[in-house]
Scaffold this active site. Structure first.
Site, PDB file in Angstrom:
ATOM      1  N   HIS A  85       0.876  -1.190   0.035  1.00 36.24           N
ATOM      2  CA  HIS A  85      -0.091  -0.114  -0.049  1.00 36.24           C
ATOM      3  C   HIS A  85       0.821   1.289   0.147  1.00 36.24           C
ATOM      4  O   HIS A  85       0.314   2.216  -0.220  1.00 36.24           O
ATOM      5  CB  HIS A  85      -1.060  -0.089   1.153  1.00 36.24           C
ATOM      6  CG  HIS A  85      -0.254   0.193   2.304  1.00 36.24           C
ATOM      7  ND1 HIS A  85      -0.357  -0.753   3.424  1.00 36.24           N
ATOM      8  CD2 HIS A  85      -0.184   1.449   3.388  1.00 36.24           C
ATOM      9  CE1 HIS A  85       0.106   0.008   4.529  1.00 36.24           C
ATOM     10  NE2 HIS A  85       0.115   1.211   4.351  1.00 36.24           N
ATOM     11  N   ASP A 220       1.271  -7.559   2.422  1.00 29.01           N
ATOM     12  CA  ASP A 220       1.274  -6.412   2.072  1.00 29.01           C
ATOM     13  C   ASP A 220       2.977  -5.865   1.692  1.00 29.01           C
ATOM     14  O   ASP A 220       3.437  -5.230   2.984  1.00 29.01           O
ATOM     15  CB  ASP A 220       0.499  -5.688   3.304  1.00 29.01           C
ATOM     16  CG  ASP A 220       0.238  -4.242   2.759  1.00 29.01           C
ATOM     17  OD1 ASP A 220       1.015  -3.632   1.717  1.00 29.01           O
ATOM     18  OD2 ASP A 220      -0.365  -3.512   3.598  1.00 29.01           O
ATOM     19  N   SER A 644       3.888   2.488   8.304  1.00 27.65           N
ATOM     20  CA  SER A 644       3.714   1.270   7.418  1.00 27.65           C
ATOM     21  C   SER A 644       4.951   1.151   6.566  1.00 27.65           C
ATOM     22  O   SER A 644       5.670   2.198   5.932  1.00 27.65           O
ATOM     23  CB  SER A 644       2.504   1.845   6.463  1.00 27.65           C
ATOM     24  OG  SER A 644       1.352   1.823   6.796  1.00 27.65           O
TER      25      SER A 644
END
Length: 710
Positions: A85, A220, A644
């Protein structure tokens, strides 16, 4: 006051009983935590984490786009791991209906096949230094709040420019609400290329439905490579550039993690708000979040309608939609947590305790500080409500507005005829406009903009409308004409103003003029500089008083700084949690991944290729002794947005997973950390290797990694 504040994180739920899993720590100051870390199993030294004379773990961790996400080097050839992402916008920018890398994934088999990502930057931290004495004026206590604030801003600008002239990118960030200032010095690399991305059905399995929800099965991750000039220095993209050799890169440990293992995450967490006053939290709930939820709900529904009908638009708007939905769902989750948890009660109790301590100890410097902040927020509430509606309905809803704002520096430099600054602006815009026009559709922008402007007009008094709007129906017809005939919406016309700079083209463009007037409308929403300076000073005193109170009760209390996009370390352990008496477990497997399969729902689509790998059970050395293979696992590390892509490291500083999310039950953790339920969701490094190896057959990547199995 409208902008998110950098606030102190204090362990206010239990002052003396500190939790090792709570806290975002500056690496250069980690010595204070070293004994706690060792007790949890940490096997390195503080110098292994941060060292200015020798390679250390700080040199393996980088910020993407100045802190939007985190990444880490995993080879001596500049190869980076981060989240899917975090690279979603870049994958989308390279995609088309003919090369749909979002759907099909991407894998470069050699250096020549790697795709340049325009505008992507990688920032390497050189050092972080306490510069408080250089920023806060020595006679600050004799200044007015406004004079004090202006002098601080001048000192920051002067010190920053000194380092920028030396070729560094620097940030000078305030900590403890302006009680301390630290300077972070970076080298920024601008030649970044996409190396690997799994298909979206793997990298974002579960989509928005599973976002922030445990159990998770998103694999991810994606991979980039940093390039540099032949001498190792930062350089713009060039075919002559070579892969960058980092001072330090991470070894991958593929032996797996166990419950209770030491867990450490180093990254660039964005912002947390755990020391906000009760007044500010109430404003967040009833103003900021509510405006976000209501406005973005309308934007997202309209955007999704276009995406579902047209494949080209789906690809163009995939990243925009994902970004807006993430913001929307975060606000929804926070408000749900505020409704069900005792955050306001805990905050109120702490403020009552603070007031009592101030009075009992005759701390005249802090007299009435809690009430002063309440008055500040009460005075600011309406303007903040109008401003929040402007942000979420117009700035986030209307594409031409945000792009128009990005042109202002160029426009004003043209007006001033400042050729040096004009040239700088053009260089910045070349990257900006390439991505903008590649992912822009006039019809989509008109339909969404007209509806969101109408929404704004119904929410905000007329005095805050853009100048020149009186007859609303006529305005919408005019808006369509403006969008269809503007340098903001036509790439050829825009190229022309870069090749032939002229401020007249801007002045004659009615859409640019509208975007300018929409920005000017917000200036009426701001309080005076004097009010804002007083407000900042009240927050400074409020935070200083809390710090002093806590340390007076226990001098050994470890206080950590609030997240503000500077490099931080968080440590804890691998563990699950219970919620409503239900054991939520601590890992997920390929079995539970496949059990979620629903090929009628693209969020849970499983390709035949991936399912065949599951059915064959050919997991190789990535499986557990019982033959299963794990996808994701949990830790109790303290992270937030910006983390992230951060590597999850074991006690030896080896990479065992990638952090990518938190859990729904603890969505309010940015405001109050709850150690029993706040968790970090990581994708297991072994499943990442499984996808690279068994699914993609990317031997060139595997051979570049340093992998150990013990």
């Amino acid at each position: 006051m409208k902008k998110t504040c950098l606030l102190l994180i204090l362990f206010f739920t239990t002052i003396c009983n500190l939790k090792a899993d709570e806290g975002m720590w500056i690496l250069s100051l980690i010595g204070k935590n070293y004994n706690q870390m060792k007790a949890l199993g940490f096997k390195l030294t503080p110098e292994d984490l941060y060292n200015l004379n020798q390679p250390s773990l700080k040199d393996a961790v980088v910020a993407l786009n100045h802190g939007e996400c985190t990444a880490e080097f995993v080879s001596n050839q500049g190869l980076l791991f981060t989240n899917h992402h975090c690279g979603y916008d870049d994958i989308q920018s390279q995609s088309s209906v003919y090369h749909d890398y979002l759907t099909n994934g991407f894998c470069a088999k050699n250096l020549k096949e790697e795709l340049p990502i325009y505008g992507k930057t990688v920032s390497l931290l050189e050092s972080i230094t306490d510069v408080t004495e250089k920023i806060i004026p020595q006679n600050a206590d004799k200044m007015s709040a406004l004079e004090r604030q202006q002098q601080i801003e001048n000192n920051i600008e002067e010190l920053s420019s000194t380092y920028e002239e030396q070729g560094y990118y620097v940030t000078i960030d305030n900590f403890f609400n302006g009680n301390y200032y630290y300077l972070s010095k970076y080298k920024v690399y601008k030649d970044v290329r996409l190396v690997f991305a799994p298909p979206e059905a793997i990298g974002n399995f579960g989509g928005e439905t599973d976002n922030w929800v445990w159990p998770r099965h998103s694999v991810d991750f994606c991979m980039f490579r940093v390039y540099c000039a032949p001498d190792g220095s930062p350089a713009d993209y060039s075919e002559n550039n070579i892969p960058f050799t980092p001072k330090k890169y991470l070894t991958i440990n593929a032996s797996g993690v166990k419950e209770g293992d030491f867990s450490m995450i180093i990254g660039f967490p964005g912002e947390t708000y755990r020391h906000n006053s009760v007044a500010e939290i109430n404003q967040t709930i009833n103003c900021d979040n509510k405006c976000c939820i209501e406005a973005l709900d309308l934007v997202l529904k309209q955007m999704k309608n276009f995406m579902d009908k047209n494949d080209t638009i789906r690809i163009q708007y995939a990243s925009k939609y994902a970004t807006l939905y993430n913001t929307y769902k975060y606000s929804v989750g926070c408000n749900k947590c505020f409704e069900t948890k005792n955050i306001i009660e805990n905050k109120t109790q702490l403020e009552n305790e603070l007031t009592k301590w101030i009075n009992d100890n005759n701390k005249t410097e802090y007299k009435n500080i809690v009430n002063s902040l309440k008055k500040d927020y009460k005075k600011d509430y309406k303007n903040n409500f109008y401003y929040c509606n402007w942000v979420y309905s117009l700035y986030m809803g209307c594409e031409f507005i945000e792009f128009g704002h990005s042109l202002y520096d160029y426009y004003y430099n043209l007006l001033l005829n400042n050729q040096t600054e004009i040239d700088k602006s053009i260089q910045k815009l070349k990257t900006k406009y390439h991505n903008y026009f590649n992912n822009y559709n006039k019809k989509v922008d008109y339909e969404i903009s007209s509806k969101m402007l109408n929404y704004y007009f119904n929410k905000v008094p007329k005095k805050y409308w853009p100048k020149g709007i009186s007859n609303v129906p006529e305005f919408y017809d005019d808006l369509k004409t403006r969008i269809n005939n503007s340098i903001l919406t036509d790439e050829k016309s825009f190229n022309n103003i870069l090749e032939h700079p002229s401020y007249i083209a801007f002045q004659q463009d009615k859409l640019f003029d509208l975007s300018k007037e929409i920005l000017y409308a917000t200036t009426k929403m701001y309080n005076s500089d004097k009010f804002d300076a007083n407000f900042e000073y009240h927050k400074y005193l409020y935070t200083k008083a809390k710090q002093e109170m806590l340390l007076s009760k226990n001098p050994d209390t470890l206080l950590y700084y609030d997240a503000n996009s500077t490099m931080r370390l968080t440590y804890g352990k691998v563990c699950g949690y219970k919620y409503n008496n239900k054991d939520m477990g601590w890992y997920t497997t390929f079995d539970s991944f496949i059990n979620k399969k629903n090929n009628n729902d693209k969020e849970f689509y499983v390709s035949e290729k991936l399912e065949n790998l599951y059915l064959s059970k050919d997991y190789g050395q990535y499986s557990e002794p019982d033959g299963t293979i794990r996808v994701c696992y949990l830790t109790d590390n303290d992270i937030t947005g910006g983390n992230s892509g951060s590597g999850c490291l074991n006690a030896n500083g080896q990479l065992v997973g990638l952090a990518f999310d938190g859990n729904w039950e603890a969505m309010s953790s940015d405001y109050m950390f709850e150690p029993e339920i706040t968790r970090t969701i990581c994708v297991d490094i072994r499943f990442i290797l499984f996808i690279i190896d068994k699914y993609s057959k990317a031997d060139n990547i595997l051979n570049e990694l340093t992998i150990v199995w013990n």
